[in-house]
Design a protein around this motif. Structure first.
Motif, PDB file in Angstrom:
ATOM      1  N   ALA A  65       0.790  -1.225   0.000  1.00 34.27           N
ATOM      2  CA  ALA A  65       0.000   0.000   0.000  1.00 34.27           C
ATOM      3  C   ALA A  65       0.831   1.288   0.000  1.00 34.27           C
ATOM      4  N   SER A  66       2.051   1.241   0.523  1.00 35.49           N
ATOM      5  CA  SER A  66       2.883   2.453   0.554  1.00 35.49           C
ATOM      6  C   SER A  66       4.338   2.068   0.782  1.00 35.49           C
ATOM      7  N   GLY A  67       5.228   3.040   0.567  1.00 30.17           N
ATOM      8  CA  GLY A  67       6.638   2.811   0.842  1.00 30.17           C
ATOM      9  C   GLY A  67       6.867   2.592   2.328  1.00 30.17           C
ATOM     10  N   GLY A  68       6.203   3.370   3.139  1.00 31.12           N
ATOM     11  CA  GLY A  68       6.340   3.224   4.592  1.00 31.12           C
ATOM     12  C   GLY A  68       5.874   1.851   5.060  1.00 31.12           C
ATOM     13  N   TYR A  69       4.800   1.363   4.445  1.00 28.32           N
ATOM     14  CA  TYR A  69       4.318   0.026   4.789  1.00 28.32           C
ATOM     15  C   TYR A  69       5.352  -1.037   4.390  1.00 28.32           C
ATOM     16  N   THR A  92      17.195  11.708   7.199  1.00 27.92           N
ATOM     17  CA  THR A  92      16.187  10.994   6.432  1.00 27.92           C
ATOM     18  C   THR A  92      14.853  11.691   6.641  1.00 27.92           C
ATOM     19  N   LEU A  93      13.779  11.046   6.213  1.00 25.99           N
ATOM     20  CA  LEU A  93      12.458  11.633   6.401  1.00 25.99           C
ATOM     21  C   LEU A  93      11.646  10.813   7.396  1.00 25.99           C
ATOM     22  N   ALA A  94      10.608  11.433   7.915  1.00 22.22           N
ATOM     23  CA  ALA A  94       9.822  10.876   9.012  1.00 22.22           C
ATOM     24  C   ALA A  94       9.310   9.435   8.819  1.00 22.22           C
ATOM     25  N   PRO A  95       8.958   8.982   7.596  1.00 21.44           N
ATOM     26  CA  PRO A  95       8.463   7.598   7.478  1.00 21.44           C
ATOM     27  C   PRO A  95       9.501   6.541   7.856  1.00 21.44           C
ATOM     28  N   VAL A  96      10.781   6.913   7.880  1.00 20.74           N
ATOM     29  CA  VAL A  96      11.829   5.924   8.155  1.00 20.74           C
ATOM     30  C   VAL A  96      11.902   5.618   9.654  1.00 20.74           C
ATOM     31  N   PRO A  97      12.179   6.615  10.520  1.00 25.02           N
ATOM     32  CA  PRO A  97      12.083   6.309  11.948  1.00 25.02           C
ATOM     33  C   PRO A  97      10.661   5.895  12.326  1.00 25.02           C
ATOM     34  N   GLU A 161      17.166  -1.717   2.716  1.00 24.21           N
ATOM     35  CA  GLU A 161      17.414  -0.467   1.996  1.00 24.21           C
ATOM     36  C   GLU A 161      16.114   0.286   1.740  1.00 24.21           C
ATOM     37  N   ASP A 162      16.099   1.535   2.165  1.00 23.61           N
ATOM     38  CA  ASP A 162      14.988   2.437   1.848  1.00 23.61           C
ATOM     39  C   ASP A 162      15.342   3.148   0.545  1.00 23.61           C
ATOM     40  N   CYS A 163      14.733   2.702  -0.544  1.00 23.67           N
ATOM     41  CA  CYS A 163      15.059   3.213  -1.880  1.00 23.67           C
ATOM     42  C   CYS A 163      13.982   4.164  -2.399  1.00 23.67           C
ATOM     43  N   ALA A 164      13.336   4.872  -1.484  1.00 25.69           N
ATOM     44  CA  ALA A 164      12.274   5.795  -1.907  1.00 25.69           C
ATOM     45  C   ALA A 164      12.806   6.823  -2.900  1.00 25.69           C
ATOM     46  N   HIS A 165      14.098   7.176  -2.796  1.00 27.00           N
ATOM     47  CA  HIS A 165      14.676   8.178  -3.699  1.00 27.00           C
ATOM     48  C   HIS A 165      15.690   7.573  -4.663  1.00 27.00           C
ATOM     49  N   THR A 166      15.793   6.252  -4.708  1.00 28.80           N
ATOM     50  CA  THR A 166      16.813   5.636  -5.569  1.00 28.80           C
ATOM     51  C   THR A 166      16.228   4.559  -6.483  1.00 28.80           C
ATOM     52  N   TYR A 185      10.679   0.347  -1.949  1.00 27.62           N
ATOM     53  CA  TYR A 185      10.478   1.479  -2.859  1.00 27.62           C
ATOM     54  C   TYR A 185       9.108   2.091  -2.602  1.00 27.62           C
ATOM     55  N   SER A 186       8.981   3.357  -2.940  1.00 29.21           N
ATOM     56  CA  SER A 186       7.696   4.046  -2.813  1.00 29.21           C
ATOM     57  C   SER A 186       7.184   4.411  -4.203  1.00 29.21           C
ATOM     58  N   CYS A 187       5.888   4.290  -4.417  1.00 25.84           N
ATOM     59  CA  CYS A 187       5.272   4.650  -5.706  1.00 25.84           C
ATOM     60  C   CYS A 187       4.357   5.851  -5.518  1.00 25.84           C
ATOM     61  N   GLN A 188       4.599   6.579  -4.463  1.00 22.75           N
ATOM     62  CA  GLN A 188       3.833   7.770  -4.131  1.00 22.75           C
ATOM     63  C   GLN A 188       4.123   8.868  -5.165  1.00 22.75           C
ATOM     64  N   THR A 189       3.194   9.765  -5.346  1.00 24.63           N
ATOM     65  CA  THR A 189       3.252  10.784  -6.401  1.00 24.63           C
ATOM     66  C   THR A 189       4.589  11.508  -6.506  1.00 24.63           C
ATOM     67  N   TYR A 190       5.274  11.761  -5.404  1.00 22.08           N
ATOM     68  CA  TYR A 190       6.504  12.558  -5.469  1.00 22.08           C
ATOM     69  C   TYR A 190       7.772  11.731  -5.678  1.00 22.08           C
ATOM     70  N   LYS A 191       7.612  10.439  -5.912  1.00 17.07           N
ATOM     71  CA  LYS A 191       8.803   9.602  -6.104  1.00 17.07           C
ATOM     72  C   LYS A 191       8.999   9.354  -7.607  1.00 17.07           C
ATOM     73  N   HIS A 192       9.525   8.185  -8.007  1.00 13.19           N
ATOM     74  CA  HIS A 192       9.934   8.028  -9.413  1.00 13.19           C
ATOM     75  C   HIS A 192       8.910   7.366 -10.311  1.00 13.19           C
TER      76      HIS A 192
HETATM   77  C1  LIG Z   1       8.458   8.931   0.748  1.00 11.23           C
HETATM   78  C2  LIG Z   1       9.465   8.273   1.572  1.00 11.23           C
HETATM   79  C3  LIG Z   1       9.223   7.066   2.223  1.00 11.23           C
HETATM   80  C4  LIG Z   1       7.878   6.440   2.366  1.00 11.23           C
HETATM   81  O1  LIG Z   1       7.106   6.353   1.262  1.00 11.23           O
HETATM   82  P1  LIG Z   1       5.496   6.496   1.337  1.00 11.23           P
HETATM   83  O2  LIG Z   1       5.113   5.763   0.086  1.00 11.23           O
HETATM   84  O3  LIG Z   1       5.186   7.941   1.332  1.00 11.23           O
HETATM   85  O4  LIG Z   1       5.038   5.779   2.561  1.00 11.23           O
HETATM   86  C5  LIG Z   1      10.269   6.455   2.879  1.00 11.23           C
HETATM   87  N1  LIG Z   1      11.489   7.012   2.919  1.00 11.23           N
HETATM   88  C6  LIG Z   1      11.760   8.196   2.343  1.00 11.23           C
HETATM   89  C7  LIG Z   1      13.133   8.739   2.451  1.00 11.23           C
HETATM   90  C8  LIG Z   1      10.750   8.864   1.665  1.00 11.23           C
HETATM   91  O5  LIG Z   1      11.008  10.047   1.109  1.00 11.23           O
END
Ligand SMILES: *Cc1c(COP(=O)(O)O)cnc(C)c1O
Length: 401
Positions: A65-69, A92-97, A161-166, A185-192
């Motif tokens: 459902a999400s990158g954080g999930y 990093t960003l809040a979803p990681v901690p 590995e949190d690859c939300a930006h890679t 990986y995240s497929c949220q609107t602001y990612k890749h």
């Molecule tokens: C966006 C993001 C996530 C989480 O992704 P979501 O799909 O928004 O839950 C995790 N780590 C970083 C660094 C992010 O920017």
């Protein structure tokens, strides 16, 4: 007269026509739930997993459902329990901690270098404090992955590995997300890739994969997956693994599949824009460009520079002056979390020891999104505006002594 930029820093490209058609087809037949398939039909979600696994050269893939999930699922799947400590980046960003806290574990922060990657010396000193490292490739900066993996392997530390930006990036030819035990990986609107919300998890470990599938809410329907291990692996874990629903649906998967097919082209377009901005910023007095290592193939979906050792009010001044000319910069050093910016000491649910060297870097990081809706001319203009405003404040600073 001062030039003004009038584009939007949050406007992404439209969803490709092919993806829209695939989405409409799913809406027409109505089988949106991933396990709701007609006899003999392969659902969009299962196909997405199969294709992403192949694209990344991974054995197994799970869409969620999400990158954080995906991050929280990875932590559970590798066996993190409440009270455990998990190493992670201070930058990093809040979803990681947040993902670490969501499983009742405790983040242990590792510092950041002036190259904006995890400080491997600080990591080495802290490796005995945890069994797992949640490595965030924050803002797409990859550290020396060979050294990181050698350190973690020697210490018996599992790397997620949190690859939300890679997504689409690599280190020495190894795709980001393929060095650790799990890549998320995240497929949220602001990612890749953009499905609004969504996440992907890959691994070569059959038990991690099977646990992740069960955790995501497969019930006993795991045999409908095309990128999951065989039923015999599920036999070992299916009675011990809770269902924590966080599945992807066929509508989002349908939107993602055509986007993943053109990921490499999109990466090239991001990097043209990134390089245009970088070229325009290079040599600005007082401003440090982040030099990218040769081993790194990055995705320039955002750009960072340092105003190192600047007084806080001067940095805010630059941000304010650029905003007045239409250029949206984010300062990661702000004392109060604003928008998506965040600092390790603002996550007060997790105790942190002061890290003066990292604080110095964090206090200087300025960040800007680079959406693909910007033209190369836009990028050159943005760089001219930043250069002029940094220059004006820096000169003022120098004069004021
Ligand atoms: C966006 C993001 C996530 C989480 O992704 P979501 O799909 O928004 O839950 C995790 N780590 C970083 C660094 C992010 O920017």
């Amino acid at each position: 007269m001062n030039e003004i930029f009038s584009g939007s820093f949050t406007q992404q490209e439209p969803i490709p026509e092919e993806a829209i058609e695939a989405a409409v087809a799913v809406l027409r037949h109505g089988r949106l739930h991933r396990y709701n398939t007609a006899p003999g039909e392969l659902g969009e979600t299962a196909l997405l997993e199969q294709e992403f696994a192949a694209q990344m050269g991974a054995k197994y893939c799970l869409a969620v459902a999400s990158g954080g999930y995906a991050l929280a699922t990875a932590l559970r799947a590798v066996g993190v329990k409440p009270g455990d400590r998990v190493l992670t980046n201070a930058f990093t960003l809040a979803p990681v901690p947040g993902s670490i806290a969501s499983v009742g574990a405790v983040p242990v922060y590792v510092g950041v270098t002036e190259q904006l990657v995890i400080d491997l010396d600080d990591l080495a000193a802290k490796l005995d404090q945890a069994k797992v490292l949640m490595l965030s490739h924050m803002r797409g900066h990859l550290c020396d992955m060979e050294r990181l993996m050698a350190l973690c392997d020697a210490a018996g530390v599992t790397v997620i590995e949190d690859c939300a930006h890679t997504m689409g990036a690599s280190w020495n030819g190894v795709p980001s997300g393929r060095s650790g035990a799990v890549g998320c990986y995240s497929c949220q609107t602001y990612k890749h890739v953009n499905s609004g919300e969504g996440g992907l998890l890959i691994t070569d470990d059959e038990e991690i994969a099977a646990r992740a599938v069960m955790l995501s809410g497969s019930y006993m329907l795991f045999e409908r997956h095309l990128a999951a291990p065989g039923a015999e692996v599920f036999e070992r874990i299916k009675y011990q693994t809770p269902n924590i629903s966080g599945r992807m649906d066929n509508l989002r998967a349908a939107i993602l599949r055509p986007q993943l097919r053109v990921l490499d082209q999109q990466v090239a377009r991001w990097n043209e824009r990134y390089r245009a901005i970088e070229a325009g910023l290079r040599g600005t007095p007082g401003l440090t460009v982040i030099d990218r290592p040769e081993q790194e193939v990055y995705v320039g979906s955002s750009i960072q520079f340092l105003l190192l050792d600047w007084a806080a009010e001067k940095v805010t001044d630059v941000v304010r002056r650029c905003a007045a000319r239409g250029v949206e910069l984010k300062w990661f050093g702000a004392a109060e979390p604003v928008g998506f910016t965040s600092r390790y000491d603002s996550w007060r649910y997790a105790p942190s020891a002061p890290m003066p060297q990292s604080d110095r870097v964090l206090a200087g990081i300025v960040d800007m999104r680079v959406p693909l809706t910007f033209s190369l001319e836009d990028c050159a203009l943005i760089a001219r505006i930043i250069r002029a405003e940094v220059g004006a404040v820096f000169q003022g600073q120098a004069v004021a002594g």
